[in-house]
Design an enzyme around this catalytic site. Structure first.
Site, PDB file in Angstrom:
ATOM      1  CB  ALA A 115     -32.028  30.313  -4.813  1.00 39.46           C
ATOM      2  CE1 TYR A 146     -32.649  21.996  -7.486  1.00 38.24           C
ATOM      3  CE2 TYR A 146     -33.260  22.223  -9.790  1.00 38.24           C
ATOM      4  CZ  TYR A 146     -32.623  22.717  -8.660  1.00 38.24           C
ATOM      5  OH  TYR A 146     -31.990  23.940  -8.723  1.00 38.24           O
ATOM      6  NE  ARG A 187     -24.098  22.580 -10.549  1.00 36.23           N
ATOM      7  CZ  ARG A 187     -24.526  23.425  -9.613  1.00 36.23           C
ATOM      8  NH1 ARG A 187     -25.419  24.324  -9.882  1.00 36.23           N
ATOM      9  NH2 ARG A 187     -24.048  23.358  -8.388  1.00 36.23           N
TER      10      ARG A 187
END
Ligand code: NAD
Length: 322
Positions: A115, A146, A187
């Site tokens: 992913a 990240y 988010r």
């Protein structure tokens, strides 16, 4: 043919939906997770399922769950709030964690799907983002833990294909939402839905003209399962190419919930991408895949979940006050 499949990050938002999808196809699934950002609630419905097994473990340490036909590597903090809080853990899971899971695929001759993310494109200068674009990433900024871990992972996955002939797949996931998204991880969709349902003003960063494209989780999982069955080793974008400004998205959430509340404008975070939109020409051609669920419908499908999250919050507050 039914297969034995390892899913890392199984207790997370996407990992748990992937468990459901692969079990529904008749496979045996072994889910692993260390609960850094995931929740046992996401897997509670699978606990009586004979073809599902769960192990709590950290994939940064070498592990072996026995022979498998396929590995889906979904373990990693994924929201900016989480990966900035867990910066070193994010670097580790995207490096040692990825290498450990690649070793499992190599050892058992299993296929491997990683992913990856649209964050590999950073703050893109090419729009929409096509797989051949190498990205514009700040290697030392706050998001780099990240972005660079994910870019390292892509290099590692490509190398295990190149040097060890592992049948690898790389999916670059664009913003995806739906039930089981953590309620408070900052988010866009979870933030806006939770704020609107609590009757609070909606937070929009900058002037809200930055764009994002939002993919509903069932569409994403469908694309990923299709990709895992191909011989494609190069990165493939999966996302919904319909582009929304953040302000338009906030208004859409308000319309759905029937509130007119204020919008609270906050400073734009450092290195926040100004625009994001996948070019999905490759996924359309290679997988015959197309997103089906548009934003309004996806928000409706997610509404009961976010309502339950707000209700849990309220109950929690009442029991603490009692
Ligand atoms: P999530 O935080 O809900 O799930 C990630 C899971 O990985 C969590 O359950 C967490 O506990 C687990 N995990 C983290 N470190 C681990 C470790 N060292 N060992 C074992 N488990 C570990 O996030 P998500 O949205 O479901 O994202 C899943 C994957 O998809 C991530 O790799 C993420 O980078 C990628 N992705 C997601 C999106 C999105 O929009 N949701 C976009 C791009 C990429």
């Amino acid at each position: 043919m039914a297969q034995r499949i390892l899913i890392t990050g199984a207790a997370g938002f996407l990992g748990s939906h992937l468990c459901d999808a692969l079990l529904a196809q008749g496979n045996e699934v072994i889910g692993v997770d260390n609960f850094d950002t995931g929740s046992a609630d996401n897997l509670a419905h699978l606990m009586g399922e004979a073809r599902f097994r769960f192990e709590e473990l950290d994939i940064c340490k070498p592990f072996d769950i026995g022979a498998v036909h396929g590995v889906f590597n979904f373990a990693s903090p994924a929201s900016p709030v989480d990966y900035m809080r867990l910066g070193i853990e994010t670097l580790l899971v995207g490096s040692a964690g990825t290498l450990n899971t690649l070793e499992i695929a190599k050892k058992y001759g299993a296929s491997y799907l990683h992913a990856s993310t649209s964050e590999c494109y950073g703050d893109p200068e090419v729009h929409p983002q096509v797989e051949s674009y190498w990205g514009n990433v700040n290697p030392v900024g706050p998001r780099s833990v990240y972005d660079e871990a994910k870019r390292f992972s892509e290099a590692a996955v490509a190398a295990y294909h190149r040097y060890h002939r592992v049948n690898t797949h790389l999916v670059r996931i664009f913003n995806t939402y739906g039930p089981r998204l953590q309620a408070n991880d900052g988010r866009v969709i979870s933030n806006l839905m939770m704020q609107a349902l609590r009757g609070e003003p909606l937070t929009v960063y900058g002037n809200g003209s930055q764009t994002r494209s939002f993919c509903y989780c069932s569409d994403l999982i469908d694309g990923i399962v299709r990709l895992s069955k191909t011989d494609e080793h190069e990165p493939t974008n999966i996302g919904n190419p319909v582009e929304w400004t953040i302000l338009e998205c906030a208004r859409e959430v308000q319309k759905l919930i029937g509130v007119e509340g204020d919008i609270l404008f906050q400073p734009l975070p450092q290195d926040d991408p100004k625009q994001r939109k996948p070019d999905i020409t490759k996924a359309r051609r290679l997988l015959g895949w197309e997103p089906k669920v548009m934003l309004r419908e996806g928000l409706e499908k997610s509404l009961d979940y976010f309502k339950a999250c707000v209700a849990r919050e309220k109950n929690g507050r009442q029991s603490t006050a009692a």
